[in-house]
Write a protein that holds these residues in place. Structure first.
Motif, PDB file in Angstrom:
ATOM      1  N   PHE A  28       0.902  -1.154  -0.141  1.00 22.63           N
ATOM      2  CA  PHE A  28       0.011   0.038   0.059  1.00 22.63           C
ATOM      3  C   PHE A  28       0.774   1.234  -0.157  1.00 22.63           C
ATOM      4  CE2 PHE A  28      -3.403  -2.270   2.459  1.00 22.63           C
ATOM      5  CZ  PHE A  28      -3.647  -3.377   1.347  1.00 22.63           C
TER       6      PHE A  28
ATOM      7  N   LEU B 224      -0.558   4.997   5.333  1.00 21.19           N
ATOM      8  CA  LEU B 224      -1.054   5.391   3.854  1.00 21.19           C
ATOM      9  C   LEU B 224      -0.821   6.804   3.763  1.00 21.19           C
ATOM     10  CD1 LEU B 224      -4.786   3.755   4.137  1.00 21.19           C
ATOM     11  CD2 LEU B 224      -2.522   3.079   3.142  1.00 21.19           C
TER      12      LEU B 224
ATOM     13  N   LEU C  62      -5.763 -12.368  -4.120  1.00 28.14           N
ATOM     14  CA  LEU C  62      -6.627 -12.081  -3.445  1.00 28.14           C
ATOM     15  C   LEU C  62      -8.183 -12.715  -3.315  1.00 28.14           C
ATOM     16  CD1 LEU C  62      -6.809  -7.914  -3.420  1.00 28.14           C
ATOM     17  CD2 LEU C  62      -6.238  -9.528  -1.380  1.00 28.14           C
ATOM     18  N   ILE C  68     -10.081  -9.797   5.461  1.00 30.42           N
ATOM     19  CA  ILE C  68      -9.520  -8.776   6.335  1.00 30.42           C
ATOM     20  C   ILE C  68      -8.511  -8.222   4.991  1.00 30.42           C
ATOM     21  CG2 ILE C  68      -7.674  -9.789   7.280  1.00 30.42           C
ATOM     22  CD1 ILE C  68      -9.516  -7.318   8.959  1.00 30.42           C
ATOM     23  N   PHE C  69      -7.811  -9.049   4.240  1.00 24.46           N
ATOM     24  CA  PHE C  69      -7.012  -8.533   3.074  1.00 24.46           C
ATOM     25  C   PHE C  69      -7.789  -7.887   2.281  1.00 24.46           C
ATOM     26  CE2 PHE C  69      -2.980 -11.090   3.207  1.00 24.46           C
ATOM     27  CZ  PHE C  69      -3.190 -11.775   4.601  1.00 24.46           C
ATOM     28  N   PHE C  72      -8.725  -4.471   3.575  1.00 26.70           N
ATOM     29  CA  PHE C  72      -7.450  -3.507   3.594  1.00 26.70           C
ATOM     30  C   PHE C  72      -7.219  -2.876   2.190  1.00 26.70           C
ATOM     31  CE2 PHE C  72      -4.672  -4.898   7.361  1.00 26.70           C
ATOM     32  CZ  PHE C  72      -5.870  -4.796   8.610  1.00 26.70           C
ATOM     33  N   VAL C  73      -7.294  -3.982   1.337  1.00 23.28           N
ATOM     34  CA  VAL C  73      -7.109  -3.201  -0.080  1.00 23.28           C
ATOM     35  C   VAL C  73      -8.041  -2.174  -0.370  1.00 23.28           C
ATOM     36  CG1 VAL C  73      -6.951  -3.864  -2.524  1.00 23.28           C
ATOM     37  CG2 VAL C  73      -5.763  -5.343  -0.895  1.00 23.28           C
ATOM     38  N   LEU C  75      -9.520  -0.125   1.525  1.00 31.00           N
ATOM     39  CA  LEU C  75      -9.212   0.935   2.251  1.00 31.00           C
ATOM     40  C   LEU C  75      -8.053   1.754   1.583  1.00 31.00           C
ATOM     41  CD1 LEU C  75      -9.578   2.615   5.063  1.00 31.00           C
ATOM     42  CD2 LEU C  75      -7.889   0.975   6.058  1.00 31.00           C
ATOM     43  N   ALA C  76      -7.055   1.135   0.882  1.00 31.15           N
ATOM     44  CA  ALA C  76      -5.963   1.780   0.400  1.00 31.15           C
ATOM     45  C   ALA C  76      -6.540   2.559  -0.861  1.00 31.15           C
ATOM     46  CB  ALA C  76      -4.693   0.724   0.275  1.00 31.15           C
ATOM     47  N   PHE C  77      -7.300   1.857  -1.607  1.00 32.07           N
ATOM     48  CA  PHE C  77      -7.661   2.200  -2.819  1.00 32.07           C
ATOM     49  C   PHE C  77      -8.742   3.552  -2.664  1.00 32.07           C
ATOM     50  CE2 PHE C  77      -5.700  -1.173  -5.213  1.00 32.07           C
ATOM     51  CZ  PHE C  77      -5.357  -0.445  -6.074  1.00 32.07           C
TER      52      PHE C  77
END
Lengths: 221, 565, 96
Positions: A28, B224, C62, C68-69, C72-73, C75-77
């Protein structure tokens, strides 16, 4: 029961899923790092639309497409390599790994030629007000044409973004060489392939970033 | 039954060749040792930066016409830059997560260590490396960009080495901050994975102590947001060494874009500083009130929503830059939302105190000081978040006072309170209560008399970052009050550091497991903790702040740490 | 390990790879169309997003990871998207 003191790592049961989770978090940070570049690109594209389109025309779409296909293929061989080691076929895994490294190198070589061509056309390190250093500088090359600021920004971003992307390819390739050696030694095997898996994740992320770089630089002229 | 794991972590314990003296610390992957190393380094830098701050305030004692000059004008910018870079990047951003997060987080959730102990040590090394680079860079080159490195000044200015010649100290510092950033990113990754994967049996997410919750929220910000600023700083370095103009208006770039990217990180970063301190306050207050914290879940969720909303409001630092009015309105509007979760926390703390039997330990004093100072800091933030008042107050001493109220009166007071709170557990030594309370009194009084006048000065138009000011009564009087306050605060800081050093050198030894009688897990183990934190696998059966059950358990001898006593 | 199982496990990556190549050629061909500047960006970025999703889901596995993975991904995007939108709340309204 006095016993030999052990380093603290010995008391950790190895948590493969946790390590993978941590590695995704690291990915990330890479994503956000390139994300900042994409923000900069979009802002300047919206401010200098005409310049960006003109400048993008000097990039060769065919070369870009070939490089995209090369990188996608390397991702495929990476998947197949991981797949092979999971089935216990280390030899096959190593072969696919070599293919991946070779494709990564091919990508870099093509990129290198592309860069060299741009240098020759004085498209690097040139500024609109003529105060510049480097090969393309009008001060050093009085005949060279001046570029408007939008195009200078375009090429600046192009070199920095593809440059940092290429740096990631190099890191990935070196990492794969290490993985190759460890597979040959047997420390990466059917039951313990976490390093190869994470190397693959890294390689695919580099691919994902290229998937976005490619249309932004080669297709929107 | 003396096994390696049952020795105190402070005794030499490794069988490797790195088992002697300082190296056994510098090579240790033990989260407790790493936390303490961070503590020592950070507070050394803190002391240095406090001295610079005192020097700045001493300069402000004299108006321009008086002829007195403590810092010459050309060095004034470099002095406050050094003060800010050290305080922000070397002290308060690593802050509570690096010291107490490292030490207490695994203990609070019943883990043996963090998820990646070696990466944790790497973070500390990166921190040391970056710190040395930053300090050497700025000492040799006297950079005066301020800690925000705003272009185009940061691109065009050339700093002169104190040894003569050209020394590019700004590029050095930018690279150093980039390296420091990677240190905090790795710490953040480590903590997130630790919290998700290494909780003890029965430690559900909503049984985690609130300090752990706040560290969790802060870690996400570190992961982040830091990369965004990292790459922007590297672009400034590139612009300095190559003729590209990403942020240089003479070359077509937009300097405001840099400010966007800078504050995309640096605004959430203030929550990296304040959230862990809020978490510490949430630990100290129920312990010293001996009752469950009011609204546990709402505090945990507020931590996460502060982190979330913190992402949406960065451009309130940029109202006067020439950003579009639409953006200003949107960001001003969003800014007010962050007040909601913050106020929830403050009211919860106050409700916990209501009708409690309060013990005024030094930790508790600092926690109460935190609430007082932080309320002022937060509320004045509302003034600055309003568009029209911000035009008047921007770039004045008002802002300087505001962020010192949040960062020093808030974040640092919380951290100091946390260290007083956990000191006996960490070192197995007790400090002098009298000295500790005196350090609070001086710091609290000194801090407020230093910064309240600066609100007034700013309101009357005293710009920040100016070496001098006109000889007018309104400025003279308040500047003098502020400088005298800085002396009281200075005495407080000296008292604070001596209290700790005296306690470490000659403090009364204690192996009392739970001196403040706290119900959370980190206290239910030996003092100082053993190498592997807990002698046996722990199983959590109750809420962290359930004091009633805790007291019953202690009476029956069934509490988790009871076997250690 | 039978050859059938081998070809079984290699089948998904090869299908995904074919789809990626197909999309790459499609996006190159579509870039020749005149759909206006915004149109071109939308087309190119939509195809790139589909390609990225394919790589994330199948090459980066994925689809086999716990929830949870995926969260998270996401959330990042979402974070990245938010940064874009808010930055453009400035740049879309400059000079107005």
């Amino acid at each position: 029961m006095s016993e030999q003191a052990l380093p603290i790592e010995a008391f950790h049961h190895h948590d493969e899923e946790g390590t993978r989770l941590g590695f995704w978090l690291f990915l990330f940070t890479e994503l956000l790092l390139f994300g900042a570049f994409f923000i900069i690109y979009s802002v300047y594209r919206s401010s200098y639309l005409g310049d960006f389109k003109l400048a993008a025309e000097s990039l060769n779409t065919t070369i870009g497409t070939v490089n995209t296909i090369i990188l996608l293929s390397s991702s495929l061989t990476m998947v197949l390599s991981l797949d092979a080691i999971k089935r216990g076929a280390s030899g096959l895994s190593k072969t696919f790994l070599l293919f991946t490294i070779a494709l990564g190198t091919a990508f870099l070589v093509i990129k290198g030629f592309e860069w060299a061509a741009k240098f020759d056309h004085h498209l690097f390190l040139q500024t609109s007000n003529g105060i510049a250093a480097g090969k393309g500088s009008p001060l050093l090359n009085p005949g060279a044409e001046m570029l408007p600021p939008g195009q200078v920004l375009f090429f600046g971003l192009y070199f920095i973004m593809t440059g940092i992307h290429a740096l990631h390819i190099i890191i990935g390739a070196v990492w794969m060489l290490i993985v190759y050696a460890w597979t040959a030694r047997g420390s990466i095997n059917k039951d313990n392939y976490g390093v190869l898996e994470r190397c693959g994740l890294y390689w695919h992320l580099v691919d994902v970033i290229w998937i976005f770089l490619f249309p932004l630089y080669y297709l929107v002229a | 039954m003396e096994t390696a794991g049952s020795q105190s972590y402070l005794s030499t314990h490794t069988s490797s060749r790195w088992n002697r003296g300082l190296l056994s610390w510098f090579m240790s992957t033990d989260h407790k040792r790493i936390g303490i190393m961070y503590g020592f380094t950070m507070f050394s830098f803190f002391g240095l930066a406090v001295c610079l701050g005192l020097l700045i305030k001493l300069q402000k004692l004299f108006p321009g016409s008086s002829g007195w000059e403590i810092i010459p004008p050309e060095m004034y910018g470099a002095t406050f830059t050094l003060h800010a870079v050290i305080m922000i990047f070397l002290f308060i951003i690593p802050g509570a997560p690096a010291v107490l997060g490292n030490f207490m987080l695994p203990l609070q959730i019943g883990a043996k260590d963090v998820a990646f102990p070696r990466v944790n040590l790497l973070s500390f090394w990166l921190y040391c490396f970056g710190a040395i680079m930053a300090v050497v860079g700025i000492l040799l080159g006297a950079a005066d960009t301020g800690w925000t490195f705003t272009p185009p000044y940061s691109i065009n200015t050339r700093s002169i080495s104190i040894f003569g010649g050209d020394f590019d100290s700004i590029s050095w510092m930018l690279t150093a901050v980039f390296i420091l950033g990677w240190g905090t990113i790795l710490t953040g990754i480590n903590f997130i994975v630790t919290i998700h994967r290494m909780r003890a049996k029965g430690m559900t997410l909503f049984r985690m102590p609130l300090f752990t919750w706040s560290i969790y929220a802060a870690s996400w910000i570190q992961v982040l947001a830091t990369p965004v600023v990292g790459i922007s700083l590297i672009m400034i370095v590139l612009e300095r060494v190559m003729p590209i103009g990403f942020f240089d208006p003479t070359k077509g770039g937009d300097p405001i874009l840099f400010q966007h990217l800078f504050w995309i990180y640096s605004h959430p970063a203030v929550y990296v500083m304040i959230l862990p301190s809020m978490g510490l306050v949430s630990e100290i207050i129920p312990t010293n009130s001996q009752k469950p914290i009011f609204g546990y879940k709402s505090i945990a969720i507020a931590s996460c929503s502060i982190a979330g909303v913190g992402y949406l409001i960065w451009a309130h630092h940029m109202f006067t830059t020439g950003m579009s009015d639409t953006a200003s309105i949107i960001f001003s509007f969003l800014t007010f939302f962050v007040a909601i979760p913050t106020a929830i926390k403050v009211f919860n703390w106050l409700a916990t105190l209501y009708k409690a039997s309060i013990t005024l330990t030094p930790g508790m004093l600092f926690a109460l000081g935190f609430i007082f100072n932080f309320s002022i800091g937060g509320l004045t933030g509302m003034f600055l978040g309003s568009l029209s008042t911000d035009i008047h107050l921007h770039d004045t001493d008002f802002i300087v006072a505001h962020f010192h109220y949040t960062m020093f009166g808030g974040a640092a007071f919380g951290l100091i309170g946390g260290i007083y709170h956990y000191f006996p557990k960490m070192f197995g030594k007790m400090y002098s209560m009298k000295w500790a309370k005196a350090s609070f009194a001086f710091m609290f009084v000194g801090f407020n008399s230093l910064f309240i006048p600066m609100f007034v000065l700013g309101f009357y138009g005293m710009p920040r970052r100016y070496q001098t000011y006109p000889d007018m009564p309104i400025f003279n009087h308040f500047q003098m009050a502020s400088t005298i306050g800085s002396w009281i605060l200075g005495i407080g800081v000296v008292l604070l550091l001596t209290t700790w050093i005296r306690a470490l050198l000659s403090g009364e030894k204690t192996s009392e497991m739970n001196p403040w009688n706290s119900s959370t897990l980190e206290w239910q183990t030996a003092t100082p903790p053993t190498l592997y934190n807990f002698e046996e696998e722990v199983e959590i059966t109750r809420h962290p702040y359930d004091y009633e059950t805790f007291r019953e358990e202690v009476k029956k001898g069934t509490s988790i740490g009871a076997t250690n006593e | 390990m039978t050859t059938q199982e081998q070809s079984q496990s290699a089948r998904t990556p090869i299908i995904v790879f074919s789809a990626l190549i197909f999309l790459t050629i499609t996006t190159v061909l579509l870039s020749g169309l005149d759909v206006g500047d915004t149109g071109a960006i939308i087309v190119a970025m939509s195809i790139a997003t589909i390609k990225a999703l394919l790589v994330l889901t199948f090459f980066m596995h994925l689809n086999h990871e716990p929830l949870i993975f995926k969260l998270f991904v996401a959330l990042a995007f979402v974070t990245l998207l938010t940064l874009f939108l808010l930055t453009f709340s400035d740049y879309s309204f400059r000079g107005m």
